[in-house]
Motif scaffolding. Structure first.
Motif, PDB file in Angstrom:
ATOM      1  N   ASP A   1       0.461  -1.288   0.023  1.00 26.81           N
ATOM      2  CA  ASP A   1       0.131  -0.149  -0.364  1.00 26.81           C
ATOM      3  C   ASP A   1       0.702   1.696  -0.127  1.00 26.81           C
ATOM      4  OD1 ASP A   1      -2.765  -1.440   0.119  1.00 26.81           O
ATOM      5  OD2 ASP A   1      -2.340  -1.803   1.693  1.00 26.81           O
ATOM      6  N   GLU A   2       2.064   1.433  -0.349  1.00 18.86           N
ATOM      7  CA  GLU A   2       3.079   2.759   0.257  1.00 18.86           C
ATOM      8  C   GLU A   2       3.705   1.811  -1.018  1.00 18.86           C
ATOM      9  OE1 GLU A   2       5.555   2.729   3.445  1.00 18.86           O
ATOM     10  OE2 GLU A   2       5.179   0.324   3.775  1.00 18.86           O
ATOM     11  N   PRO A   3       4.210   3.342  -1.707  1.00 23.36           N
ATOM     12  CA  PRO A   3       5.697   2.966  -3.162  1.00 23.36           C
ATOM     13  C   PRO A   3       6.897   2.807  -2.450  1.00 23.36           C
ATOM     14  CG  PRO A   3       4.925   5.287  -2.841  1.00 23.36           C
ATOM     15  CD  PRO A   3       3.952   4.798  -2.156  1.00 23.36           C
ATOM     16  N   ILE A   4       6.835   2.163  -2.590  1.00 27.85           N
ATOM     17  CA  ILE A   4       8.276   1.548  -1.619  1.00 27.85           C
ATOM     18  C   ILE A   4       9.978   1.344  -2.779  1.00 27.85           C
ATOM     19  CG2 ILE A   4       7.731  -0.083  -1.320  1.00 27.85           C
ATOM     20  CD1 ILE A   4       9.224   0.272   1.445  1.00 27.85           C
ATOM     21  N   LEU A   5      10.715   1.367  -3.156  1.00 29.66           N
ATOM     22  CA  LEU A   5      11.436   0.392  -4.090  1.00 29.66           C
ATOM     23  C   LEU A   5      11.984  -1.093  -3.912  1.00 29.66           C
ATOM     24  CD1 LEU A   5      13.891   4.348  -5.040  1.00 29.66           C
ATOM     25  CD2 LEU A   5      11.655   3.051  -6.145  1.00 29.66           C
TER      26      LEU A   5
ATOM     27  N   PRO B   1      18.423 -12.232   6.543  1.00 29.97           N
ATOM     28  CA  PRO B   1      17.780 -11.939   7.716  1.00 29.97           C
ATOM     29  C   PRO B   1      16.816 -10.646   7.597  1.00 29.97           C
ATOM     30  CG  PRO B   1      18.731 -13.684   7.779  1.00 29.97           C
ATOM     31  CD  PRO B   1      19.014 -13.271   6.843  1.00 29.97           C
ATOM     32  N   GLU B   2      18.119 -10.080   7.644  1.00 29.98           N
ATOM     33  CA  GLU B   2      17.486  -7.839   8.388  1.00 29.98           C
ATOM     34  C   GLU B   2      16.968  -7.522   6.871  1.00 29.98           C
ATOM     35  OE1 GLU B   2      21.942  -8.696   5.649  1.00 29.98           O
ATOM     36  OE2 GLU B   2      20.371  -9.583   7.367  1.00 29.98           O
ATOM     37  N   GLU B   3      16.496  -8.593   5.390  1.00 26.98           N
ATOM     38  CA  GLU B   3      16.257  -8.217   4.665  1.00 26.98           C
ATOM     39  C   GLU B   3      14.407  -8.050   5.269  1.00 26.98           C
ATOM     40  OE1 GLU B   3      19.587  -7.679   0.676  1.00 26.98           O
ATOM     41  OE2 GLU B   3      17.752  -9.750   1.249  1.00 26.98           O
ATOM     42  N   VAL B   4      14.134  -9.948   5.902  1.00 30.43           N
ATOM     43  CA  VAL B   4      13.010  -9.656   6.138  1.00 30.43           C
ATOM     44  C   VAL B   4      12.277  -9.096   6.762  1.00 30.43           C
ATOM     45  CG1 VAL B   4      11.542 -11.979   7.332  1.00 30.43           C
ATOM     46  CG2 VAL B   4      13.492 -12.196   5.052  1.00 30.43           C
ATOM     47  N   ASP B   5      13.162  -8.561   7.733  1.00 26.51           N
ATOM     48  CA  ASP B   5      12.741  -7.956   8.975  1.00 26.51           C
ATOM     49  C   ASP B   5      12.549  -6.372   8.578  1.00 26.51           C
ATOM     50  OD1 ASP B   5      13.852  -8.829  10.690  1.00 26.51           O
ATOM     51  OD2 ASP B   5      15.330  -8.137  11.430  1.00 26.51           O
ATOM     52  N   LEU B   6      12.640  -5.854   6.963  1.00 28.71           N
ATOM     53  CA  LEU B   6      12.659  -4.566   6.255  1.00 28.71           C
ATOM     54  C   LEU B   6      11.130  -5.013   5.588  1.00 28.71           C
ATOM     55  CD1 LEU B   6      16.107  -3.236   4.671  1.00 28.71           C
ATOM     56  CD2 LEU B   6      14.339  -2.541   6.192  1.00 28.71           C
ATOM     57  N   ALA B   7      10.808  -6.100   5.062  1.00 28.28           N
ATOM     58  CA  ALA B   7       9.843  -6.551   4.797  1.00 28.28           C
ATOM     59  C   ALA B   7       8.787  -6.511   4.940  1.00 28.28           C
ATOM     60  CB  ALA B   7      10.235  -7.847   3.532  1.00 28.28           C
ATOM     61  N   LEU B   8       8.800  -6.738   6.164  1.00 27.44           N
ATOM     62  CA  LEU B   8       7.207  -6.917   7.285  1.00 27.44           C
ATOM     63  C   LEU B   8       7.175  -5.643   7.923  1.00 27.44           C
ATOM     64  CD1 LEU B   8       9.162 -10.545   9.639  1.00 27.44           C
ATOM     65  CD2 LEU B   8       7.547 -10.178   7.430  1.00 27.44           C
ATOM     66  N   ARG B   9       8.127  -4.911   7.293  1.00 31.94           N
ATOM     67  CA  ARG B   9       7.216  -3.472   8.061  1.00 31.94           C
ATOM     68  C   ARG B   9       6.272  -2.870   7.282  1.00 31.94           C
ATOM     69  NH1 ARG B   9      13.142  -1.461  10.276  1.00 31.94           N
ATOM     70  NH2 ARG B   9      14.083  -2.733  11.783  1.00 31.94           N
ATOM     71  N   VAL B  10       6.388  -3.205   5.969  1.00 30.86           N
ATOM     72  CA  VAL B  10       6.048  -3.018   4.739  1.00 30.86           C
ATOM     73  C   VAL B  10       4.603  -2.877   5.137  1.00 30.86           C
ATOM     74  CG1 VAL B  10       5.392  -2.605   2.161  1.00 30.86           C
ATOM     75  CG2 VAL B  10       7.862  -3.185   2.800  1.00 30.86           C
ATOM     76  N   LYS B  11       3.754  -1.704   4.639  1.00 31.54           N
ATOM     77  CA  LYS B  11       2.330  -1.608   5.156  1.00 31.54           C
ATOM     78  C   LYS B  11       1.729  -2.637   3.511  1.00 31.54           C
ATOM     79  CE  LYS B  11       1.182   2.149   7.865  1.00 31.54           C
ATOM     80  NZ  LYS B  11       2.448   2.636   8.218  1.00 31.54           N
ATOM     81  N   VAL B  12       0.857  -3.433   3.661  1.00 28.46           N
ATOM     82  CA  VAL B  12      -0.179  -3.697   3.490  1.00 28.46           C
ATOM     83  C   VAL B  12      -1.536  -4.983   2.977  1.00 28.46           C
ATOM     84  CG1 VAL B  12       1.776  -5.401   2.930  1.00 28.46           C
ATOM     85  CG2 VAL B  12       0.711  -6.320   4.210  1.00 28.46           C
ATOM     86  N   THR B  13      -1.990  -4.952   2.796  1.00 29.02           N
ATOM     87  CA  THR B  13      -3.509  -4.982   2.097  1.00 29.02           C
ATOM     88  C   THR B  13      -3.525  -6.311   2.257  1.00 29.02           C
ATOM     89  OG1 THR B  13      -4.409  -3.052   2.263  1.00 29.02           O
ATOM     90  CG2 THR B  13      -6.417  -4.932   1.483  1.00 29.02           C
ATOM     91  N   GLU B  14      -4.238  -7.568   2.883  1.00 29.19           N
ATOM     92  CA  GLU B  14      -4.525  -8.770   2.081  1.00 29.19           C
ATOM     93  C   GLU B  14      -6.024  -8.562   1.024  1.00 29.19           C
ATOM     94  OE1 GLU B  14      -4.748 -13.362   2.778  1.00 29.19           O
ATOM     95  OE2 GLU B  14      -5.363 -12.399   4.783  1.00 29.19           O
TER      96      GLU B  14
END
Length: 268
Positions: free
Chosen positions: A65-69, A95-108
């Protein structure tokens, strides 16, 4: 994680951006096995009917839900010069990239051929919330088509007797003795056990069993508080599968259950 390729075939606004996340079943199918008529028509209209004909089925999907490169999420795993190889071999994020991905705002979002989304589904929330235990579902009492009265309610720990990994669409790791469990509350454990197994064919070799049942709590609210206490501790010591489900060591699950206040008369 799905991202837009830097290609003329990709809409400009999606190029090099994270588009969403998919949960898949790791087995091969053909594109026609799980594609809508509109989807296949779109492929034909683009002249791609003979491209990307092998696939793996998607079971859940989340839209970013947010523009992210892409470079913000996978600065080490993604390299522009290796884009095609990354798409083919699907390297895991660090692992550190997974942590970043899990912070992204999403809608199922819904997936063609799968069950309708649960209510409420995740909306504009950090992706990590999709894998956290749900809050205990609040009971409602009063007149609907019948009158439901509050009263003594038990907490239960159901254990799946069968291949829990297969139920999750995963291959069982060698020597892994983890079990699939479900925490919940009910005022009728026999009826609840029957409800849990209604979705399985009679010939199924796997089923849910009421492995542990607490002493009755005074009312549903007290039982729900105990259920939440299990979820909070289970999130630390077991693997949360979302909702009321966990995967992990059976002894650990039993110890968590037994330590919840009110489970036994001696614990009250």
């Amino acid at each position: 994680m799905i991202y837009g390729a830097v290609s003329a075939k990709t809409q400009r606004r999606y190029r090099n951006r994270v588009i969403g996340f998919l949960e898949v079943n790791a087995h091969a199918i053909r594109d026609t096995d799980k594609a809508s008529a509109n989807g296949m028509q779109y492929k034909r209209s683009k002249g791609w009917e003979d491209k990307w004909t092998y696939a793996i089925p998607v079971v859940r999907a989340w839209r970013v839900d947010e523009p992210i490169l892409l470079e913000r999420i996978a600065p080490k795993t993604y390299r522009p010069e290796a884009g095609q190889a990354i798409a083919v071999w699907n390297p895991p994020l660090l692992p550190e990239e997974v942590d970043l991905a899990l912070r992204v705002k999403v809608t199922e979002v819904g997936v063609f051929g799968e069950s309708p989304l649960p209510k409420p589904a995740l909306q504009r929330t950090a992706f990590s919330e999709a894998f956290r235990p749900s809050r205990a579902f609040p009971g409602s009492f009063g007149k609907r088509t019948a009158t439901y009265e509050d009263g003594p309610t038990c907490m239960y720990l159901a254990r799946f007797e069968g291949d829990g990994f297969a139920l999750l669409g995963q291959a069982k790791p060698q020597f892994d003795k983890s079990v699939l469990v479900k925490i919940g509350v009910s005022n009728d454990k026999s009826r609840r056990a029957l409800e849990l197994n209604l979705g399985f064919p009679p010939a199924s070799i796997g089923k849910w069993v009421m492995a542990l049942v607490s002493e009755p709590y005074e009312n549903r609210r007290a039982a729900e508080a105990a259920e939440q206490a299990f979820k909070d501790e289970g999130d630390k010591r077991l693997r949360s599968l979302g909702g009321e489900f966990f995967l992990g060591d059976w002894t650990s699950a039993q110890l968590i259950f037994a330590a919840i206040p009110g489970v036994s008369r001696f614990g009250r």
